[in-house]
Motif scaffolding. Structure first.
Motif, PDB file in Angstrom:
ATOM      1  N   GLN A  36      13.867   7.532  -6.938  1.00  0.00           N
ATOM      2  CA  GLN A  36      12.564   6.885  -7.049  1.00  0.00           C
ATOM      3  C   GLN A  36      12.692   5.651  -7.934  1.00  0.00           C
ATOM      4  O   GLN A  36      13.447   5.655  -8.901  1.00  0.00           O
ATOM      5  CB  GLN A  36      11.532   7.847  -7.644  1.00  0.00           C
ATOM      6  N   HIS A  46       0.825  -1.203   0.000  1.00  0.00           N
ATOM      7  CA  HIS A  46       0.000   0.000   0.000  1.00  0.00           C
ATOM      8  C   HIS A  46       0.865   1.262   0.000  1.00  0.00           C
ATOM      9  O   HIS A  46       2.031   1.237   0.394  1.00  0.00           O
ATOM     10  CB  HIS A  46      -0.916   0.019   1.232  1.00  0.00           C
ATOM     11  N   LYS A  47       0.294   2.345  -0.460  1.00  0.00           N
ATOM     12  CA  LYS A  47       0.965   3.645  -0.420  1.00  0.00           C
ATOM     13  C   LYS A  47       1.429   3.941   1.006  1.00  0.00           C
ATOM     14  O   LYS A  47       0.675   3.795   1.958  1.00  0.00           O
ATOM     15  CB  LYS A  47      -0.005   4.734  -0.891  1.00  0.00           C
ATOM     16  N   GLY A  48       2.689   4.325   1.148  1.00  0.00           N
ATOM     17  CA  GLY A  48       3.255   4.642   2.454  1.00  0.00           C
ATOM     18  C   GLY A  48       3.892   3.457   3.171  1.00  0.00           C
ATOM     19  O   GLY A  48       4.564   3.641   4.192  1.00  0.00           O
ATOM     20  N   MET A  51       8.213   3.689  -5.876  1.00  0.00           N
ATOM     21  CA  MET A  51       8.739   3.684  -4.517  1.00  0.00           C
ATOM     22  C   MET A  51       9.790   4.776  -4.373  1.00  0.00           C
ATOM     23  O   MET A  51      10.492   5.108  -5.339  1.00  0.00           O
ATOM     24  CB  MET A  51       9.371   2.318  -4.180  1.00  0.00           C
ATOM     25  N   GLY A  66       3.417   0.791 -10.088  1.00  0.00           N
ATOM     26  CA  GLY A  66       3.532   1.741  -8.987  1.00  0.00           C
ATOM     27  C   GLY A  66       4.920   2.346  -8.911  1.00  0.00           C
ATOM     28  O   GLY A  66       5.712   2.264  -9.855  1.00  0.00           O
ATOM     29  N   ARG A  69      10.057   3.218   0.641  1.00  0.00           N
ATOM     30  CA  ARG A  69       8.668   3.509   0.995  1.00  0.00           C
ATOM     31  C   ARG A  69       7.852   3.645  -0.281  1.00  0.00           C
ATOM     32  O   ARG A  69       8.263   4.327  -1.218  1.00  0.00           O
ATOM     33  CB  ARG A  69       8.572   4.799   1.821  1.00  0.00           C
ATOM     34  N   CYS A  70       6.704   3.018  -0.316  1.00  0.00           N
ATOM     35  CA  CYS A  70       5.848   3.068  -1.506  1.00  0.00           C
ATOM     36  C   CYS A  70       5.256   4.460  -1.687  1.00  0.00           C
ATOM     37  O   CYS A  70       4.579   4.972  -0.793  1.00  0.00           O
ATOM     38  CB  CYS A  70       4.734   2.035  -1.401  1.00  0.00           C
ATOM     39  N   ARG A  71       5.515   5.052  -2.824  1.00  0.00           N
ATOM     40  CA  ARG A  71       4.916   6.357  -3.151  1.00  0.00           C
ATOM     41  C   ARG A  71       3.450   6.190  -3.523  1.00  0.00           C
ATOM     42  O   ARG A  71       2.619   7.060  -3.260  1.00  0.00           O
ATOM     43  CB  ARG A  71       5.698   6.984  -4.303  1.00  0.00           C
ATOM     44  N   THR A  72       3.137   5.066  -4.154  1.00  0.00           N
ATOM     45  CA  THR A  72       1.773   4.725  -4.546  1.00  0.00           C
ATOM     46  C   THR A  72       1.524   3.275  -4.153  1.00  0.00           C
ATOM     47  O   THR A  72       2.430   2.572  -3.704  1.00  0.00           O
ATOM     48  CB  THR A  72       1.584   4.863  -6.068  1.00  0.00           C
ATOM     49  N   ASP A  73       0.303   2.806  -4.324  1.00  0.00           N
ATOM     50  CA  ASP A  73       0.072   1.368  -4.218  1.00  0.00           C
ATOM     51  C   ASP A  73       0.986   0.695  -5.247  1.00  0.00           C
ATOM     52  O   ASP A  73       1.040   1.117  -6.410  1.00  0.00           O
ATOM     53  CB  ASP A  73      -1.391   1.030  -4.510  1.00  0.00           C
ATOM     54  N   THR A  74       1.686  -0.331  -4.815  1.00  0.00           N
ATOM     55  CA  THR A  74       2.764  -0.892  -5.634  1.00  0.00           C
ATOM     56  C   THR A  74       2.679  -2.415  -5.670  1.00  0.00           C
ATOM     57  O   THR A  74       2.389  -3.055  -4.662  1.00  0.00           O
ATOM     58  CB  THR A  74       4.141  -0.464  -5.078  1.00  0.00           C
TER      59      THR A  74
END
Length: 219
Positions: free
Chosen positions: A72, A33-35, A56, A54, A95-100
């Motif tokens: 990134q 998940h994002k974050g 990261m 996605g 850390r995931c910037r978006t759902d990945t």
């Protein structure tokens, strides 16, 4: 449910792994998940991760606890490969910037393929060489004393942006990349805008006179 064909397509999109006839049968798919913070260890086993969908962020943690955004990762990019041949942990945070969506495999699997595939071994050596050059530039960059020079160097060095920046990077993230405060960033942006060297349009930073911007680095 991710199909094997989709994993193969992501592998082929990888500058490191594409074209090496890497088997995807031993790969697992992981949804983040994002974050979410992602590790290159899974069930006490070191793994290689490949971004299928996605993006990261890769952070370094300074001694004072500040997070410094290094880079990134997008589709086709890998993580967990720099320390492939050592037992040393690389001190970064993912850390995931978006759902990945990630495809993962044990490092031992990639090593086994590399022992038999000289093209992949040479490609890996090139990958590590570029990473070393990147880190040297980052060290030089972060030791600059001038916030303005840090900003100018970032704007001039970022590739393939069409001379416009900012759509995918917030001002807070840019300040983190530069290692300066948000207030300092806004002050330097305002100064460069007043000089007519850049323009701020719809959240983007557009370079108007890059040659004059470059002169700032050597002033």
């Amino acid at each position: 449910m991710i199909r094997e064909e989709e994993i193969k397509a992501a592998v082929e999109a990888s500058p490191l792994l594409g074209g090496c006839n890497l088997s995807v049968s031993g790969m697992n798919v992981k949804y983040c998940h994002k974050g979410q913070i992602v590790s290159d260890r899974q069930k006490n086993e070191e793994i290689i991760g490949l971004v299928m969908e996605g993006s990261m962020d890769v952070y370094s943690i300074a001694l004072d606890g500040r997070e410094i955004l290094l880079s990134q990762l997008e589709r086709g990019d890998c993580f967990g490969v720099v320390n492939l041949l050592t037992n040393t942990e690389f001190p970064t945070v993912l850390r995931c910037r978006t759902d990945t969506t990630l495809a993962t495999m044990p490092k031992s699997q990639l090593l086994a393929v590399m022992e038999k595939n000289s093209e992949l071994a040479l490609r890996y050596a090139g990958f590590c060489n570029r990473k070393m050059q990147f880190l040297i530039r980052r060290i030089e960059f972060l030791t600059m004393q001038s916030g303005k020079k840090k900003l100018v160097q970032y704007l001039l060095e970022e590739p393939d942006k069409g001379r416009a920046f900012g759509k995918n990077v917030s001002r807070d993230e840019l300040a983190s990349i530069l290692g300066i405060s948000r207030a300092s960033l806004f002050r330097e942006l305002a100064s460069l805008t007043k000089q007519g060297l850049i323009a701020l349009r719809d959240g983007e930073i557009c370079l108007l006179r890059p040659d004059e911007l470059e002169e700032i680095l050597y002033a």
